[in-house]
Design a protein around this motif. Structure first.
Motif, PDB file in Angstrom:
ATOM      1  N   VAL A   1       0.840  -1.199   0.000  1.00 24.13           N
ATOM      2  CA  VAL A   1       0.000   0.000   0.000  1.00 24.13           C
ATOM      3  C   VAL A   1       0.873   1.246   0.000  1.00 24.13           C
ATOM      4  O   VAL A   1       0.579   2.217  -0.710  1.00 24.13           O
ATOM      5  N   ASP A   2       1.953   1.250   0.772  1.00 29.02           N
ATOM      6  CA  ASP A   2       2.853   2.408   0.793  1.00 29.02           C
ATOM      7  C   ASP A   2       3.446   2.667  -0.593  1.00 29.02           C
ATOM      8  O   ASP A   2       3.545   3.813  -1.022  1.00 29.02           O
ATOM      9  N   ASP A   3       3.844   1.601  -1.273  1.00 25.99           N
ATOM     10  CA  ASP A   3       4.399   1.752  -2.622  1.00 25.99           C
ATOM     11  C   ASP A   3       3.348   2.283  -3.584  1.00 25.99           C
ATOM     12  O   ASP A   3       3.643   3.131  -4.438  1.00 25.99           O
ATOM     13  N   GLU A   4       2.109   1.810  -3.451  1.00 27.16           N
ATOM     14  CA  GLU A   4       1.038   2.275  -4.333  1.00 27.16           C
ATOM     15  C   GLU A   4       0.697   3.736  -4.067  1.00 27.16           C
ATOM     16  O   GLU A   4       0.390   4.488  -5.002  1.00 27.16           O
ATOM     17  N   VAL A   5       0.747   4.158  -2.808  1.00 25.34           N
ATOM     18  CA  VAL A   5       0.498   5.566  -2.473  1.00 25.34           C
ATOM     19  C   VAL A   5       1.582   6.440  -3.085  1.00 25.34           C
ATOM     20  O   VAL A   5       1.286   7.491  -3.691  1.00 25.34           O
ATOM     21  N   GLN A   6       2.840   6.031  -2.970  1.00 23.86           N
ATOM     22  CA  GLN A   6       3.932   6.797  -3.570  1.00 23.86           C
ATOM     23  C   GLN A   6       3.785   6.875  -5.088  1.00 23.86           C
ATOM     24  O   GLN A   6       3.990   7.938  -5.688  1.00 23.86           O
ATOM     25  N   TYR A   7       3.395   5.767  -5.697  1.00 26.18           N
ATOM     26  CA  TYR A   7       3.195   5.745  -7.141  1.00 26.18           C
ATOM     27  C   TYR A   7       2.067   6.710  -7.540  1.00 26.18           C
ATOM     28  O   TYR A   7       2.190   7.447  -8.530  1.00 26.18           O
ATOM     29  N   ALA A   8       0.987   6.741  -6.765  1.00 25.82           N
ATOM     30  CA  ALA A   8      -0.131   7.641  -7.064  1.00 25.82           C
ATOM     31  C   ALA A   8       0.304   9.106  -6.949  1.00 25.82           C
ATOM     32  O   ALA A   8      -0.064   9.939  -7.784  1.00 25.82           O
ATOM     33  N   ILE A   9       1.090   9.416  -5.945  1.00 23.21           N
ATOM     34  CA  ILE A   9       1.555  10.802  -5.776  1.00 23.21           C
ATOM     35  C   ILE A   9       2.470  11.203  -6.926  1.00 23.21           C
ATOM     36  O   ILE A   9       2.345  12.305  -7.481  1.00 23.21           O
ATOM     37  N   TYR A  10       3.390  10.313  -7.340  1.00 23.35           N
ATOM     38  CA  TYR A  10       4.272  10.617  -8.475  1.00 23.35           C
ATOM     39  C   TYR A  10       3.483  10.758  -9.768  1.00 23.35           C
ATOM     40  O   TYR A  10       3.783  11.616 -10.606  1.00 23.35           O
ATOM     41  N   THR A  11       2.456   9.946  -9.940  1.00 22.49           N
ATOM     42  CA  THR A  11       1.630  10.039 -11.143  1.00 22.49           C
ATOM     43  C   THR A  11       0.900  11.369 -11.190  1.00 22.49           C
ATOM     44  O   THR A  11       0.830  12.017 -12.252  1.00 22.49           O
ATOM     45  N   LEU A  12       0.346  11.792 -10.053  1.00 23.59           N
ATOM     46  CA  LEU A  12      -0.320  13.096 -10.003  1.00 23.59           C
ATOM     47  C   LEU A  12       0.668  14.222 -10.296  1.00 23.59           C
ATOM     48  O   LEU A  12       0.346  15.179 -11.022  1.00 23.59           O
ATOM     49  N   MET A  13       1.863  14.113  -9.752  1.00 20.87           N
ATOM     50  CA  MET A  13       2.878  15.141  -9.980  1.00 20.87           C
ATOM     51  C   MET A  13       3.255  15.218 -11.464  1.00 20.87           C
ATOM     52  O   MET A  13       3.386  16.314 -12.027  1.00 20.87           O
ATOM     53  N   MET A  14       3.407  14.069 -12.098  1.00 16.70           N
ATOM     54  CA  MET A  14       3.723  14.052 -13.530  1.00 16.70           C
ATOM     55  C   MET A  14       2.581  14.637 -14.351  1.00 16.70           C
ATOM     56  O   MET A  14       2.802  15.330 -15.351  1.00 16.70           O
ATOM     57  N   PHE A  15       1.342  14.364 -13.940  1.00 18.64           N
ATOM     58  CA  PHE A  15       0.188  14.940 -14.630  1.00 18.64           C
ATOM     59  C   PHE A  15       0.231  16.464 -14.567  1.00 18.64           C
ATOM     60  O   PHE A  15       0.001  17.155 -15.568  1.00 18.64           O
ATOM     61  N   VAL A  16       0.537  16.999 -13.390  1.00 18.11           N
ATOM     62  CA  VAL A  16       0.617  18.458 -13.217  1.00 18.11           C
ATOM     63  C   VAL A  16       1.733  19.032 -14.078  1.00 18.11           C
ATOM     64  O   VAL A  16       1.551  20.066 -14.751  1.00 18.11           O
ATOM     65  N   ILE A  17       2.878  18.373 -14.117  1.00 19.32           N
ATOM     66  CA  ILE A  17       4.013  18.879 -14.886  1.00 19.32           C
ATOM     67  C   ILE A  17       3.747  18.784 -16.387  1.00 19.32           C
ATOM     68  O   ILE A  17       3.998  19.745 -17.141  1.00 19.32           O
ATOM     69  N   MET A  18       3.219  17.648 -16.838  1.00 20.57           N
ATOM     70  CA  MET A  18       2.983  17.438 -18.275  1.00 20.57           C
ATOM     71  C   MET A  18       1.935  18.391 -18.842  1.00 20.57           C
ATOM     72  O   MET A  18       2.011  18.785 -20.002  1.00 20.57           O
ATOM     73  N   HIS A  19       0.971  18.779 -18.043  1.00 23.85           N
ATOM     74  CA  HIS A  19      -0.078  19.684 -18.522  1.00 23.85           C
ATOM     75  C   HIS A  19       0.183  21.141 -18.163  1.00 23.85           C
ATOM     76  O   HIS A  19      -0.694  21.988 -18.300  1.00 23.85           O
ATOM     77  N   ASN A  20       1.402  21.396 -17.706  1.00 22.49           N
ATOM     78  CA  ASN A  20       1.838  22.755 -17.407  1.00 22.49           C
ATOM     79  C   ASN A  20       0.889  23.458 -16.431  1.00 22.49           C
ATOM     80  O   ASN A  20       0.537  24.623 -16.608  1.00 22.49           O
TER      81      ASN A  20
END
Length: 149
Positions: A104-123
């Motif tokens: 679960v900890d790994d999945e939470v970290q993955y979700a946070i990184y995915t959200l961060m990449m979404f924010v960066i990719m869409h400027n």
């Protein structure tokens, strides 16, 4: 003070035949406090008490207590002891901390990184990351990953 110091004559010829002085600093093992046993009933009555080598040990204050009920009662009423007990109750237990699922900890970290990449990719502004995880918790209340953020 003389009752604690014993003077012994030096054996043989020494410098000026000065007497040797030794101090009796060993505890008296004949005292009634040293002979008292630790009753196991105290462990159920006092949750903070622990039997350590036949002696009472306060887990909250991390110090030994005499094996006498009046000493233990007096110790339990001290303000410092009560404050230590409250602080230990709020402390996360080691087995609870270690039992958290690594997956679960790994999945939470993955979700946070995915959200961060979404924010960066869409400027989008990075300050959105302060609000997006909370928004996901509201939108997906049954998701364990979203609620752990």
């Amino acid at each position: 003070m003389d009752r604690f110091i014993t003077k012994k004559a030096a054996s043989g010829a020494t410098e000026a035949n000065a007497p040797q002085v030794t101090v009796d600093d060993e505890p008296n093992n004949n005292s009634p406090k040293a002979d008292r046993k630790f009753p196991s009933e105290w462990l159920t009555k006092f949750s903070w008490l622990k039997n350590e080598g036949g002696r009472g040990f306060c887990k909250a204050c991390e110090k030994f207590v005499f094996n006498h009920i009046t000493h233990i009662d007096r110790h339990s009423k001290q303000a410092l002891h009560q404050r230590n007990v409250k602080s230990k109750e709020n402390q996360i237990k080691m087995h609870e901390f270690a039992s958290r699922s690594k997956k679960v900890d790994d999945e939470v970290q993955y979700a946070i990184y995915t959200l961060m990449m979404f924010v960066i990719m869409h400027n989008l502004p990075i300050s959105l990351m302060d609000y997006l995880p909370n928004l996901l918790c509201v939108c997906c209340p049954d998701s364990k990953i979203a609620n752990d953020k």
